[in-house]
Design a protein around this motif. Structure first.
Motif, PDB file in Angstrom:
ATOM      1  N   TYR A 120     -24.864 -36.203  13.170  1.00  9.32           N
ATOM      2  CA  TYR A 120     -24.486 -35.800  11.988  1.00  9.32           C
ATOM      3  C   TYR A 120     -23.036 -36.837  12.005  1.00  9.32           C
ATOM      4  CZ  TYR A 120     -21.221 -33.154  15.181  1.00  9.32           C
ATOM      5  OH  TYR A 120     -20.431 -32.657  16.072  1.00  9.32           O
ATOM      6  N   GLU A 121     -22.538 -36.401  10.606  1.00  5.02           N
ATOM      7  CA  GLU A 121     -21.278 -37.062  10.189  1.00  5.02           C
ATOM      8  C   GLU A 121     -20.154 -36.318   9.940  1.00  5.02           C
ATOM      9  OE1 GLU A 121     -22.913 -39.133   6.729  1.00  5.02           O
ATOM     10  OE2 GLU A 121     -23.643 -40.973   7.945  1.00  5.02           O
ATOM     11  N   PHE A 122     -19.209 -36.766  10.039  1.00  4.92           N
ATOM     12  CA  PHE A 122     -17.750 -35.931   9.578  1.00  4.92           C
ATOM     13  C   PHE A 122     -16.918 -37.011   9.078  1.00  4.92           C
ATOM     14  CE2 PHE A 122     -17.797 -37.538  14.015  1.00  4.92           C
ATOM     15  CZ  PHE A 122     -16.566 -37.990  14.196  1.00  4.92           C
ATOM     16  N   GLN A 123     -15.755 -36.533   8.423  1.00  5.16           N
ATOM     17  CA  GLN A 123     -14.730 -37.356   8.032  1.00  5.16           C
ATOM     18  C   GLN A 123     -13.518 -37.348   8.746  1.00  5.16           C
ATOM     19  OE1 GLN A 123     -15.288 -38.862   4.664  1.00  5.16           O
ATOM     20  NE2 GLN A 123     -13.233 -39.902   5.027  1.00  5.16           N
ATOM     21  N   VAL A 124     -12.745 -38.600   8.855  1.00  4.70           N
ATOM     22  CA  VAL A 124     -11.666 -38.620   9.441  1.00  4.70           C
ATOM     23  C   VAL A 124     -10.644 -38.965   8.494  1.00  4.70           C
ATOM     24  CG1 VAL A 124     -10.260 -39.964  11.373  1.00  4.70           C
ATOM     25  CG2 VAL A 124     -13.013 -39.639  11.728  1.00  4.70           C
ATOM     26  N   THR A 125      -9.610 -38.432   8.420  1.00  2.00           N
ATOM     27  CA  THR A 125      -8.508 -38.544   7.302  1.00  2.00           C
ATOM     28  C   THR A 125      -7.105 -38.350   8.049  1.00  2.00           C
ATOM     29  OG1 THR A 125     -10.190 -37.574   5.826  1.00  2.00           O
ATOM     30  CG2 THR A 125      -7.661 -37.948   5.032  1.00  2.00           C
ATOM     31  N   LYS A 126      -6.395 -39.403   7.699  1.00  2.00           N
ATOM     32  CA  LYS A 126      -4.867 -39.355   8.210  1.00  2.00           C
ATOM     33  C   LYS A 126      -4.162 -38.024   7.847  1.00  2.00           C
ATOM     34  CE  LYS A 126      -4.318 -44.175   8.557  1.00  2.00           C
ATOM     35  NZ  LYS A 126      -3.482 -45.406   7.999  1.00  2.00           N
ATOM     36  N   SER A 127      -4.197 -37.368   6.892  1.00  2.00           N
ATOM     37  CA  SER A 127      -3.912 -36.255   6.214  1.00  2.00           C
ATOM     38  C   SER A 127      -4.164 -35.161   6.886  1.00  2.00           C
ATOM     39  CB  SER A 127      -3.630 -36.094   4.801  1.00  2.00           C
ATOM     40  OG  SER A 127      -5.030 -36.141   4.476  1.00  2.00           O
ATOM     41  N   ALA A 128      -5.465 -34.884   7.701  1.00  2.00           N
ATOM     42  CA  ALA A 128      -5.987 -33.746   8.201  1.00  2.00           C
ATOM     43  C   ALA A 128      -5.441 -33.628   9.675  1.00  2.00           C
ATOM     44  CB  ALA A 128      -7.532 -34.009   8.240  1.00  2.00           C
ATOM     45  N   LYS A 129      -5.779 -32.157  10.233  1.00  2.00           N
ATOM     46  CA  LYS A 129      -5.184 -31.734  11.568  1.00  2.00           C
ATOM     47  C   LYS A 129      -6.401 -32.113  12.546  1.00  2.00           C
ATOM     48  CE  LYS A 129      -2.499 -27.993  10.181  1.00  2.00           C
ATOM     49  NZ  LYS A 129      -2.503 -26.301  10.353  1.00  2.00           N
ATOM     50  N   ALA A 130      -6.109 -32.509  13.777  1.00  2.00           N
ATOM     51  CA  ALA A 130      -7.001 -32.610  14.804  1.00  2.00           C
ATOM     52  C   ALA A 130      -8.145 -31.799  14.827  1.00  2.00           C
ATOM     53  CB  ALA A 130      -6.525 -33.095  16.065  1.00  2.00           C
TER      54      ALA A 130
END
Length: 198
Positions: A120-130
């Protein structure tokens, strides 16, 4: 940049699994179906995520699912050796999640012995929390992710240095042999000259 093509919420995933489990004649793989995950399908997490966790229905005793993560360009992301903890939860250390759409792939052995691979896929964004670390994984010693790229670079450099050193040694030996031969020839010529004039 490719879009995120996954189930948008864990609730959808849970509903699908529950529907499957409630159906008559539950197949063997239903017991090893993914129940929850962190990061989950469609989740948005920060690049500082350090643990990936998957919780299944029931895992076949003595088996450890395989877990891998890839970045948006398909390059593998270092993932530590998965560890199974009570509650059929699999925890694995991860590092260096790149920005963009990540893909988590797992292979689990079903009760009937069949290996099942899903992703499955997920999104990695700098502004998001771990991604949150599940309680089952907290405080556990997880094997660190391999440093294959770094070690590979060091190995290549070491090989290059060793190769250069060996080449230098061979060249020095060849020069030494030539020098010795020239000296011997010089001495032989000198001796021959004395004989002729003697």
């Amino acid at each position: 940049m490719r879009g995120l093509r996954v189930l948008r919420t864990p609730a959808v995933l849970s509903a699908a699994v529950c529907a499957l489990l409630s159906a008559g004649g539950t197949p063997a793989y239903a017991h090893t179906a993914l129940r929850t995950a962190s990061p989950g399908p469609g989740a948005e997490v920060g690049p500082d995520t350090r643990v990936v966790a998957l919780t299944f229905g029931t895992l076949l005793k003595g088996t450890v699912p395989k877990v891998s993560v890839a970045g948006p360009d398909g390059e593998p992301v270092p993932v530590g050796e998965p560890v199974v903890v009570p509650g059929s939860t699999v925890c694995a250390a991860v590092t260096g999640l790149p920005d963009g759409v990540g893909t988590l792939t797992y292979t689990v052995l079903a009760a009937d012995g069949d290996a099942q691979t899903h992703h499955y896929e997920f999104q990695v964004t700098k502004s998001a929390k771990a991604a949150p670390v599940p309680t089952a994984c907290r405080g556990r010693e997880l094997p660190g992710p391999p440093v294959q790229q770094a070690s590979g670079l060091l190995e290549r450099r070491g090989t290059a240095v060793a190769g250069a050193s060996a080449a230098t040694a061979v060249l020095a030996a060849a020069v030494g042999v030539l020098a010795v031969r020239r000296r011997r020839r010089g001495r032989g010529a000198a001796v021959g000259g004395d004989d002729l004039t003697g």
